[in-house]
Design a protein around this motif. Structure first.
Motif, short mmCIF file in Angstrom:
data_model
loop_
_atom_site.label_atom_id
_atom_site.label_comp_id
_atom_site.label_asym_id
_atom_site.label_seq_id
_atom_site.Cartn_x
_atom_site.Cartn_y
_atom_site.Cartn_z
N PHE A 59 0.84 -1.20 0.00
CA PHE A 59 0.00 0.00 0.00
C PHE A 59 0.87 1.25 0.00
CE2 PHE A 59 -3.03 -2.86 2.54
CZ PHE A 59 -3.69 -3.27 1.39
N LYS A 60 0.66 2.11 -0.98
CA LYS A 60 1.42 3.36 -1.05
C LYS A 60 1.01 4.26 0.13
CE LYS A 60 1.97 3.21 -6.05
NZ LYS A 60 1.55 3.75 -7.34
N PRO A 61 1.91 5.16 0.55
CA PRO A 61 1.60 6.05 1.69
C PRO A 61 0.25 6.75 1.58
CG PRO A 61 3.91 6.25 1.11
CD PRO A 61 3.29 5.35 0.08
N LYS A 62 -0.09 7.23 0.37
CA LYS A 62 -1.36 7.96 0.23
C LYS A 62 -2.57 7.04 0.43
CE LYS A 62 -1.31 7.68 -4.86
NZ LYS A 62 -1.22 8.43 -6.10
N LYS A 63 -2.36 5.73 0.21
CA LYS A 63 -3.45 4.76 0.45
C LYS A 63 -3.55 4.41 1.93
CE LYS A 63 -3.91 2.43 -4.03
NZ LYS A 63 -3.85 1.12 -4.72
N PRO A 120 1.47 -5.86 15.77
CA PRO A 120 2.68 -5.08 16.01
C PRO A 120 3.81 -5.43 15.03
CG PRO A 120 1.74 -5.76 18.09
CD PRO A 120 0.95 -6.44 17.03
N ALA A 121 3.98 -6.71 14.72
CA ALA A 121 5.04 -7.14 13.79
C ALA A 121 4.80 -6.59 12.39
CB ALA A 121 5.12 -8.65 13.74
N THR A 122 3.52 -6.46 12.03
CA THR A 122 3.17 -5.89 10.73
C THR A 122 3.49 -4.40 10.70
OG1 THR A 122 1.41 -7.53 10.44
CG2 THR A 122 1.28 -5.57 9.07
N LEU A 123 3.15 -3.70 11.79
CA LEU A 123 3.47 -2.27 11.90
C LEU A 123 4.97 -2.05 11.81
CD1 LEU A 123 1.07 -1.12 14.77
CD2 LEU A 123 1.03 -0.27 12.41
N ASP A 124 5.75 -2.94 12.40
CA ASP A 124 7.21 -2.81 12.39
C ASP A 124 7.79 -2.92 10.98
OD1 ASP A 124 7.69 -2.27 15.04
OD2 ASP A 124 8.02 -4.37 15.61
N ASP A 125 7.04 -3.50 10.06
CA ASP A 125 7.53 -3.65 8.69
C ASP A 125 7.18 -2.47 7.78
OD1 ASP A 125 8.91 -6.01 8.95
OD2 ASP A 125 7.18 -7.28 8.50
N LEU A 126 6.46 -1.49 8.32
CA LEU A 126 6.15 -0.29 7.53
C LEU A 126 7.43 0.46 7.19
CD1 LEU A 126 3.02 1.23 9.38
CD2 LEU A 126 3.05 0.28 7.07
N GLN A 139 9.44 4.06 6.36
CA GLN A 139 9.35 5.37 7.02
C GLN A 139 8.29 6.24 6.35
OE1 GLN A 139 13.05 7.57 7.36
NE2 GLN A 139 12.33 8.45 9.27
N ARG A 140 8.25 6.16 5.02
CA ARG A 140 7.26 6.98 4.28
C ARG A 140 5.83 6.55 4.62
NH1 ARG A 140 7.18 6.60 -1.27
NH2 ARG A 140 5.91 8.47 -1.34
N GLN A 141 5.62 5.25 4.77
CA GLN A 141 4.29 4.76 5.14
C GLN A 141 3.93 5.20 6.56
OE1 GLN A 141 5.05 0.56 4.29
NE2 GLN A 141 3.32 0.56 2.87
N ALA A 142 4.87 5.05 7.48
CA ALA A 142 4.61 5.40 8.88
C ALA A 142 4.30 6.88 9.02
CB ALA A 142 5.81 5.04 9.74
N ASP A 193 9.77 4.11 16.35
CA ASP A 193 11.01 4.84 16.01
C ASP A 193 10.91 5.57 14.68
OD1 ASP A 193 12.15 4.00 18.34
OD2 ASP A 193 13.30 2.35 17.44
N LEU A 194 10.04 5.07 13.81
CA LEU A 194 9.89 5.70 12.49
C LEU A 194 9.05 6.97 12.51
CD1 LEU A 194 9.23 2.63 10.12
CD2 LEU A 194 11.32 3.97 10.28
N LEU A 195 8.21 7.12 13.52
CA LEU A 195 7.31 8.26 13.57
C LEU A 195 8.08 9.56 13.78
CD1 LEU A 195 4.43 6.77 15.78
CD2 LEU A 195 4.49 6.95 13.30
N SER A 196 7.56 10.61 13.17
CA SER A 196 8.19 11.91 13.33
C SER A 196 7.77 12.53 14.68
CB SER A 196 7.75 12.84 12.20
OG SER A 196 6.36 13.10 12.29
N ASN A 197 8.50 13.54 15.10
CA ASN A 197 8.15 14.23 16.36
C ASN A 197 6.75 14.78 16.32
OD1 ASN A 197 10.62 13.70 17.52
ND2 ASN A 197 11.58 15.54 16.69
#
Length: 271
Positions: free
Chosen positions: A211-215, A229-235, A237-240, A264-268
């Motif tokens: 799934f592209k980030p815009k989707k 959680p394991a699925t979220l960990d595979d996102l 950086q652009r997706q997150a 860790d991928l999320l921005s401030n």
């Protein structure tokens, strides 16, 4: 010498059990509109080969309901193109089982609006594989609840592109799980907004990665707690970073606690 071609007639014979394909082809639409359910039941399967789309469109709904599988098998693709929404609604699930891929391809998209879950689940995998996007779009959400795992796997990625949010919401969890990555990648933003918690729970990291980030932004915040959680960990950086505040607010405590790489991928701005 060959038998003469019957003259065009708008008068039905009293006994239709001996009619040949040429006899059927010679009937005017007016004559066809007089066919009763009992007469259709009496038609020999080979005679059915003579029906055209123009003639079939004139058949009364109760006459269409009388078709049995061995008769349906003999209908040409052209004949199928004449079926209307109200006629399709009357075809028995037993008769639907006989539909071929060529016949399904010829169905007018609008005619599929009345297709039920009971009918859809009787379609062969080959017949399902023939669906095109504009046909799929016309299937009701209720019909989607009839899709089996093997049928879903046969849909072309192009056809999956036609899925709507309401349809996806009704897709059984096991059927959704059967979608391949190349099919998942074609789901529209609208379709993704219909994903349920249970369906999202079936996604692996590799599957979510298509799934592209815009989707990703289209996933319902109320359903996002279904992602493992394991699925979220595979996102990526652009997706997150594409996740909205509402989606992040929908994450469960377990997801936040266990999906370290994702956090860790999320921005401030998102934290």
């Amino acid at each position: 010498t060959p038998a003469p071609t019957p003259a065009v007639t708008d008068v039905l014979p009293a006994d239709v059990s001996d009619l040949q394909p040429d006899d059927i082809a010679a009937l005017t639409p007016e004559a066809v509109s007089d066919l009763s359910a009992d007469q259709v039941s009496d038609l020999p399967p080979e005679a059915i080969q003579g029906f055209t789309g123009d003639q079939v469109s004139e058949l009364p709904d109760d006459a269409v309901a009388a078709f049995v599988p061995k008769q349906v098998k003999e209908l040409s693709a052209d004949a199928f193109s004449g079926l209307s929404e109200s006629q399709v609604a009357e075809i028995s699930p037993r008769a639907v089982k006989a539909f071929t891929a060529d016949q399904v391809s010829a169905l007018a998209p609008k005619a599929l609006q009345s297709f039920s879950a009971d009918q859809l689940e009787r379609l062969s995998d080959d017949a399902v594989a023939a669906f095109i996007p504009k046909q799929v779009k016309k299937l009701s959400a209720d019909a989607f609840s009839g899709f089996s795992d093997s049928q879903i796997a046969e849909l072309s990625p192009r056809a999956v592109k036609g899925f709507t949010a309401d349809q996806v919401e009704q897709l059984p969890k096991s059927s959704f799980k059967a979608l391949e990555p190349d099919q998942l990648a074609k789901l529209s933003k609208d379709a993704l907004s219909g994903l349920t918690t249970g369906q999202l729970r079936t996604l692996s990291g590799d599957e979510l990665a298509v799934f592209k980030p815009k989707k990703i932004k289209s996933i319902d915040p109320d359903a996002i707690s279904g992602l493992k959680p394991a699925t979220l960990d595979d996102l990526t950086q652009r997706q997150a970073k594409a996740l909205t505040n509402d989606q992040l607010a929908g994450l469960s405590k377990k997801q936040i606690r266990k999906a370290d790489d994702f956090i860790d991928l999320l921005s401030n701005r998102q934290l």
